[in-house]
Design a protein around this motif. Structure first.
Motif, PDB file in Angstrom:
ATOM      1  N   LEU A  42       0.124  -1.078  -8.620  1.00 12.97           N
ATOM      2  CA  LEU A  42       0.254  -2.259  -7.772  1.00 12.97           C
ATOM      3  C   LEU A  42      -1.016  -3.098  -7.767  1.00 12.97           C
ATOM      4  CD1 LEU A  42       2.260  -0.459  -5.017  1.00 12.97           C
ATOM      5  CD2 LEU A  42       3.071  -2.446  -6.310  1.00 12.97           C
ATOM      6  N   GLU A  43      -2.168  -2.455  -7.763  1.00 14.88           N
ATOM      7  CA  GLU A  43      -3.431  -3.198  -7.792  1.00 14.88           C
ATOM      8  C   GLU A  43      -3.542  -4.012  -9.085  1.00 14.88           C
ATOM      9  OE1 GLU A  43      -6.671  -4.959  -6.470  1.00 14.88           O
ATOM     10  OE2 GLU A  43      -5.428  -3.634  -5.266  1.00 14.88           O
ATOM     11  N   ARG A  44      -3.202  -3.388 -10.208  1.00 22.46           N
ATOM     12  CA  ARG A  44      -3.224  -4.123 -11.485  1.00 22.46           C
ATOM     13  C   ARG A  44      -2.238  -5.280 -11.472  1.00 22.46           C
ATOM     14  NH1 ARG A  44      -3.548   0.889 -14.591  1.00 22.46           N
ATOM     15  NH2 ARG A  44      -1.312   0.695 -14.827  1.00 22.46           N
ATOM     16  N   PHE A  45      -1.062  -5.056 -10.894  1.00 22.17           N
ATOM     17  CA  PHE A  45      -0.065  -6.118 -10.784  1.00 22.17           C
ATOM     18  C   PHE A  45      -0.652  -7.314 -10.036  1.00 22.17           C
ATOM     19  CE2 PHE A  45       3.067  -8.230  -8.095  1.00 22.17           C
ATOM     20  CZ  PHE A  45       3.988  -8.673  -9.041  1.00 22.17           C
ATOM     21  N   PHE A  46      -1.264  -7.066  -8.892  1.00 14.80           N
ATOM     22  CA  PHE A  46      -1.809  -8.166  -8.095  1.00 14.80           C
ATOM     23  C   PHE A  46      -3.004  -8.816  -8.775  1.00 14.80           C
ATOM     24  CE2 PHE A  46       0.636  -6.217  -4.605  1.00 14.80           C
ATOM     25  CZ  PHE A  46       1.305  -7.355  -4.179  1.00 14.80           C
ATOM     26  N   GLU A  47      -3.826  -8.061  -9.475  1.00 10.36           N
ATOM     27  CA  GLU A  47      -4.950  -8.650 -10.202  1.00 10.36           C
ATOM     28  C   GLU A  47      -4.458  -9.603 -11.293  1.00 10.36           C
ATOM     29  OE1 GLU A  47      -7.326  -5.456 -11.729  1.00 10.36           O
ATOM     30  OE2 GLU A  47      -8.011  -4.858  -9.731  1.00 10.36           O
ATOM     31  N   ARG A  48      -3.431  -9.210 -12.005  1.00  5.92           N
ATOM     32  CA  ARG A  48      -2.925 -10.008 -13.129  1.00  5.92           C
ATOM     33  C   ARG A  48      -1.982 -11.124 -12.709  1.00  5.92           C
ATOM     34  NH1 ARG A  48      -1.687  -4.632 -16.309  1.00  5.92           N
ATOM     35  NH2 ARG A  48      -3.743  -4.274 -17.167  1.00  5.92           N
ATOM     36  N   HIS A  49      -1.131 -10.857 -11.736  1.00 11.55           N
ATOM     37  CA  HIS A  49      -0.034 -11.772 -11.444  1.00 11.55           C
ATOM     38  C   HIS A  49      -0.040 -12.334 -10.029  1.00 11.55           C
ATOM     39  CE1 HIS A  49       1.608 -10.409 -15.235  1.00 11.55           C
ATOM     40  NE2 HIS A  49       1.502  -9.155 -14.823  1.00 11.55           N
ATOM     41  N   GLY A  50      -0.905 -11.834  -9.164  1.00 14.84           N
ATOM     42  CA  GLY A  50      -0.900 -12.235  -7.762  1.00 14.84           C
ATOM     43  C   GLY A  50      -0.801 -13.725  -7.504  1.00 14.84           C
ATOM     44  N   ARG A  52       0.856  -1.196   0.000  1.00 15.71           N
ATOM     45  CA  ARG A  52       0.000   0.000   0.000  1.00 15.71           C
ATOM     46  C   ARG A  52       0.884   1.235   0.000  1.00 15.71           C
ATOM     47  NH1 ARG A  52      -3.842  -0.451   4.856  1.00 15.71           N
ATOM     48  NH2 ARG A  52      -1.806  -0.569   5.801  1.00 15.71           N
ATOM     49  N   ARG A  53       0.538   2.211  -0.816  1.00 18.30           N
ATOM     50  CA  ARG A  53       1.369   3.394  -0.992  1.00 18.30           C
ATOM     51  C   ARG A  53       0.595   4.670  -0.716  1.00 18.30           C
ATOM     52  NH1 ARG A  53       6.514   1.899  -1.061  1.00 18.30           N
ATOM     53  NH2 ARG A  53       6.894   3.998  -1.750  1.00 18.30           N
ATOM     54  N   GLY A  54       1.321   5.770  -0.599  1.00 21.45           N
ATOM     55  CA  GLY A  54       0.722   7.064  -0.352  1.00 21.45           C
ATOM     56  C   GLY A  54       0.205   7.741  -1.605  1.00 21.45           C
ATOM     57  N   SER A 106       9.232  -6.312  -2.525  1.00 21.94           N
ATOM     58  CA  SER A 106       9.446  -5.761  -1.186  1.00 21.94           C
ATOM     59  C   SER A 106      10.582  -4.741  -1.193  1.00 21.94           C
ATOM     60  CB  SER A 106       9.762  -6.871  -0.188  1.00 21.94           C
ATOM     61  OG  SER A 106       8.630  -7.676   0.022  1.00 21.94           O
ATOM     62  N   GLN A 107      11.619  -5.023  -1.944  1.00 26.94           N
ATOM     63  CA  GLN A 107      12.730  -4.080  -2.045  1.00 26.94           C
ATOM     64  C   GLN A 107      12.296  -2.800  -2.749  1.00 26.94           C
ATOM     65  OE1 GLN A 107      15.649  -6.579  -3.940  1.00 26.94           O
ATOM     66  NE2 GLN A 107      16.586  -7.110  -1.973  1.00 26.94           N
ATOM     67  N   LEU A 108      11.473  -2.925  -3.770  1.00 31.43           N
ATOM     68  CA  LEU A 108      10.955  -1.734  -4.446  1.00 31.43           C
ATOM     69  C   LEU A 108      10.102  -0.897  -3.496  1.00 31.43           C
ATOM     70  CD1 LEU A 108      10.001  -3.140  -7.970  1.00 31.43           C
ATOM     71  CD2 LEU A 108      11.779  -1.437  -7.458  1.00 31.43           C
ATOM     72  N   MET A 109       9.417  -1.561  -2.571  1.00 30.28           N
ATOM     73  CA  MET A 109       8.555  -0.840  -1.631  1.00 30.28           C
ATOM     74  C   MET A 109       9.357  -0.023  -0.624  1.00 30.28           C
ATOM     75  SD  MET A 109       5.551  -1.298  -2.689  1.00 30.28           S
ATOM     76  CE  MET A 109       6.227  -1.448  -4.341  1.00 30.28           C
ATOM     77  N   LEU A 142       6.656  -6.291 -15.074  1.00 28.18           N
ATOM     78  CA  LEU A 142       5.270  -6.710 -14.826  1.00 28.18           C
ATOM     79  C   LEU A 142       4.421  -5.538 -14.329  1.00 28.18           C
ATOM     80  CD1 LEU A 142       5.943 -10.163 -13.094  1.00 28.18           C
ATOM     81  CD2 LEU A 142       5.167  -9.761 -15.443  1.00 28.18           C
ATOM     82  N   LEU A 143       5.017  -4.681 -13.511  1.00 24.67           N
ATOM     83  CA  LEU A 143       4.291  -3.505 -13.025  1.00 24.67           C
ATOM     84  C   LEU A 143       3.947  -2.541 -14.166  1.00 24.67           C
ATOM     85  CD1 LEU A 143       6.302  -2.731  -9.775  1.00 24.67           C
ATOM     86  CD2 LEU A 143       3.853  -3.196  -9.887  1.00 24.67           C
ATOM     87  N   ARG A 144       4.823  -2.475 -15.146  1.00 25.48           N
ATOM     88  CA  ARG A 144       4.642  -1.531 -16.255  1.00 25.48           C
ATOM     89  C   ARG A 144       3.681  -2.032 -17.324  1.00 25.48           C
ATOM     90  NH1 ARG A 144      11.007  -0.211 -17.213  1.00 25.48           N
ATOM     91  NH2 ARG A 144      11.234   1.399 -15.610  1.00 25.48           N
ATOM     92  N   GLU A 145       3.289  -3.280 -17.300  1.00 21.11           N
ATOM     93  CA  GLU A 145       2.411  -3.836 -18.318  1.00 21.11           C
ATOM     94  C   GLU A 145       1.147  -3.001 -18.447  1.00 21.11           C
ATOM     95  OE1 GLU A 145       1.535  -7.884 -17.446  1.00 21.11           O
ATOM     96  OE2 GLU A 145       3.436  -8.593 -18.237  1.00 21.11           O
TER      97      GLU A 145
END
Length: 94
Positions: free
Chosen positions: A31-39, A21-23, A51-54, A89-92
């Protein structure tokens, strides 16, 4: 190495989602799209990279997702295959 390729269980995936979760709304949308597609297919290596990106600030993370900056520009220590894969994957379908 085999553990890195195993997908996360439901609890670990839920914890990762919570950690992401981000500000900035824009980051949350990526991130939501990432988890919907790849979660369901996120493996331990990808989870570690995410986690490192976060750990980055919101603006650096957004710059990476929009390809305004490279990993080397933001944090050279993160410029590795796993992090580049997650960033891709995030940029897709931006």
């Amino acid at each position: 190495m085999a553990q890195a390729q195993e997908t996360l269980d439901e609890r670990a995936l839920a914890m990762l989602r919570w950690r992401c979760r981000r500000g900035l709304l824009e980051n949350d949308l990526f991130l939501e799209r990432f988890f919907e597609r790849h979660g369901p297919r996120v493996n331990a290596a990808q989870a570690q990279a995410l986690s490192q990106l976060m750990e980055l600030g919101d603006h650096d993370l957004l710059d990476l997702q929009l390809a305004r900056k490279t990993l080397a520009q933001v944090n050279p220590a993160l410029d590795n295959a796993d992090t580049r894969e997650v960033l891709s994957l995030l940029r897709e379908n931006r």
